[in-house]
Write an enzyme that holds these catalytic residues in place. Structure first.
Site, PDB file in Angstrom:
ATOM      1  N   LYS A  69     -18.319  47.988 -48.375  1.00  0.00           N
ATOM      2  CA  LYS A  69     -19.688  48.494 -48.216  1.00  0.00           C
ATOM      3  C   LYS A  69     -20.519  47.556 -47.354  1.00  0.00           C
ATOM      4  O   LYS A  69     -21.453  47.954 -46.701  1.00  0.00           O
ATOM      5  CB  LYS A  69     -20.385  48.473 -49.585  1.00  0.00           C
ATOM      6  N   LYS A 112     -18.789  32.762 -52.222  1.00  0.00           N
ATOM      7  CA  LYS A 112     -20.215  32.737 -51.872  1.00  0.00           C
ATOM      8  C   LYS A 112     -20.679  31.305 -51.658  1.00  0.00           C
ATOM      9  O   LYS A 112     -21.339  30.978 -50.685  1.00  0.00           O
ATOM     10  CB  LYS A 112     -21.051  33.364 -53.011  1.00  0.00           C
ATOM     11  N   LYS A 114     -10.593  43.845 -46.152  1.00  0.00           N
ATOM     12  CA  LYS A 114     -10.827  44.983 -47.050  1.00  0.00           C
ATOM     13  C   LYS A 114     -11.930  45.905 -46.525  1.00  0.00           C
ATOM     14  O   LYS A 114     -12.933  45.416 -46.003  1.00  0.00           O
ATOM     15  CB  LYS A 114     -11.254  44.388 -48.404  1.00  0.00           C
TER      16      LYS A 114
END
Ligand code: AMP
Ligand code: TRP
Length: 331
Positions: free
Chosen positions: A198, A111, A195
């Site tokens: 969501k 991040k 991956k």
């Protein structure tokens, strides 16, 4: 029976990756282990959640755990925010970890490396491993099943447990992370080098468990493969087909070599069509049970009972911790 504990955040819609990597394995563990499973809603606050979405995602996640086959008679299933002790222990453990340790956590580092000049990162993202340490250590689990990306946080929990035990005497069990050998990382159907997530922006490469089944089948049919037309498991050279084989294998309970043999003389079209059917059937079963569960107050009953059981354990543990640290002054 050995104890196993895990949690999933109720952020975003539940994906096939979550189902294969986390929900389905929990169901298979419930007869072998004493399972504690919770919805990590405190963790979801590290990123802003639209309140109505958070409510829906939380309820859906519980319903999906149950629809997938978790049995509340065997498993303690609860909502993290119902057990206030998590936040309290999270604070104590957060005082025992260094900023250096937290800044080495890859999720935070990722991040931090991506933010722009005038942006800042919420402190929750930096601190949340301490809360996760509390979630784990509170219940003395032997094993913590998690995806690859969470392994480092479990290792931090071990370090902090050892630190506490050395400083204040034996208190916490050192938990062991377990990452599923197959299915720990289901890949995106459009880009099989990343991956299935969501947070995928287009959603094209991601199957959402509660989506319309025909939409999900179409996503399988249009999954990216290669031009070789051979159904062989080879992650390096054939990441797309290997990912589809993994999904097929887990949902059908056939081994990958078995599937390779079955499709020895078939092309990708046949293989994908069959897989789309397998995925469709699995989703249909879940949808049917989900519809029953979401109505009425079954979920409330399950959560109330789960929270009572969890609270009993958590209160005892927190009291012990506070006694040892000198927080408690009563005899
Ligand atoms: P998340 O969606 O990142 O909150 O993850 C919830 C749980 O699902 C964690 O145990 C993850 O490791 C697992 N999980 C998420 N995405 C995948 C994926 N693509 N493949 C396998 N497991 C996954
Ligand atoms: N942090 C985990 C995730 O992002 C969820 C989680 C919270 C968890 N507490 C936990 C997982 C304790 C295992 C054990 O997926």
């Amino acid at each position: 029976m050995k104890r196993m504990l895990s949690g999933i955040k109720p952020t975003g819609r539940v994906t096939l990756g979550n189902y294969i990597g986390a929900i389905k394995p929990f169901v298979s563990y419930q007869d072998e282990y004493e399972m504690i499973v919770f919805v990590a809603n405190l963790h979801s606050m590290t990123v802003y959640q639209e309140p109505k979405d958070l409510r829906k995602n939380t309820k859906d996640l519980i319903a999906l755990y149950l629809a997938a086959g978790l049995d509340p008679q065997k498993v303690t299933l609860f909502l993290q925010s119902d057990v206030l002790e998590h936040a309290q222990l999270g604070w104590y453990l957060g005082c025992m970890v260094s900023m250096g340790e937290l800044s080495r956590m890859t999720q935070y580092k990722d991040k931090a490396s991506k933010i722009g000049k005038n942006e800042s990162i919420g402190a929750g993202i930096f601190n949340y491993p301490s809360l996760m340490n509390a979630d784990i250590l509170m219940y003395d689990p032997d094993y913590v099943p998690v995806g690859e990306d969470q392994k480092q946080h479990c290792e931090l929990a071990r370090d902090i447990a050892e630190r506490f035990n050395n400083r204040y005497s034996e208190t916490f069990k050192l938990p062991e992370p377990i990452v599923p050998k197959v299915g720990g990382r289901i890949m995106d159907l459009q880009d099989p080098t990343k991956k299935m997530s969501k947070s995928d922006e287009t959603g094209k490469g991601c199957i959402y468990i509660l989506d319309d089944i025909n939409v999900s089948k179409k996503k399988i049919m249009s999954a990216v493969t290669d031009s070789d037309n051979k159904i062989i498991y080879d992650v390096k050279n054939k990441p797309g087909i290997s990912n589809l084989l993994t999904i097929y294998s887990i949902l059908s309970e056939k081994s990958i070599p078995e599937l390779e043999k079955q499709y020895e003389n078939s092309g990708y079209g046949t293989f994908k069509k069959d897989l789309a059917e397998v995925v469709g059937q699995e989703l249909q079963k879940i949808h049917d049970r989900y519809q029953e569960i979401i109505q009425g107050d079954y979920i409330d009953t399950v959560l109330n009972e789960g929270a009572q059981t969890a609270r009993r354990i958590a209160r005892k543990k927190l009291a012990k911790v506070e006694r040892k640290m000198g927080i408690t002054i009563k005899k």
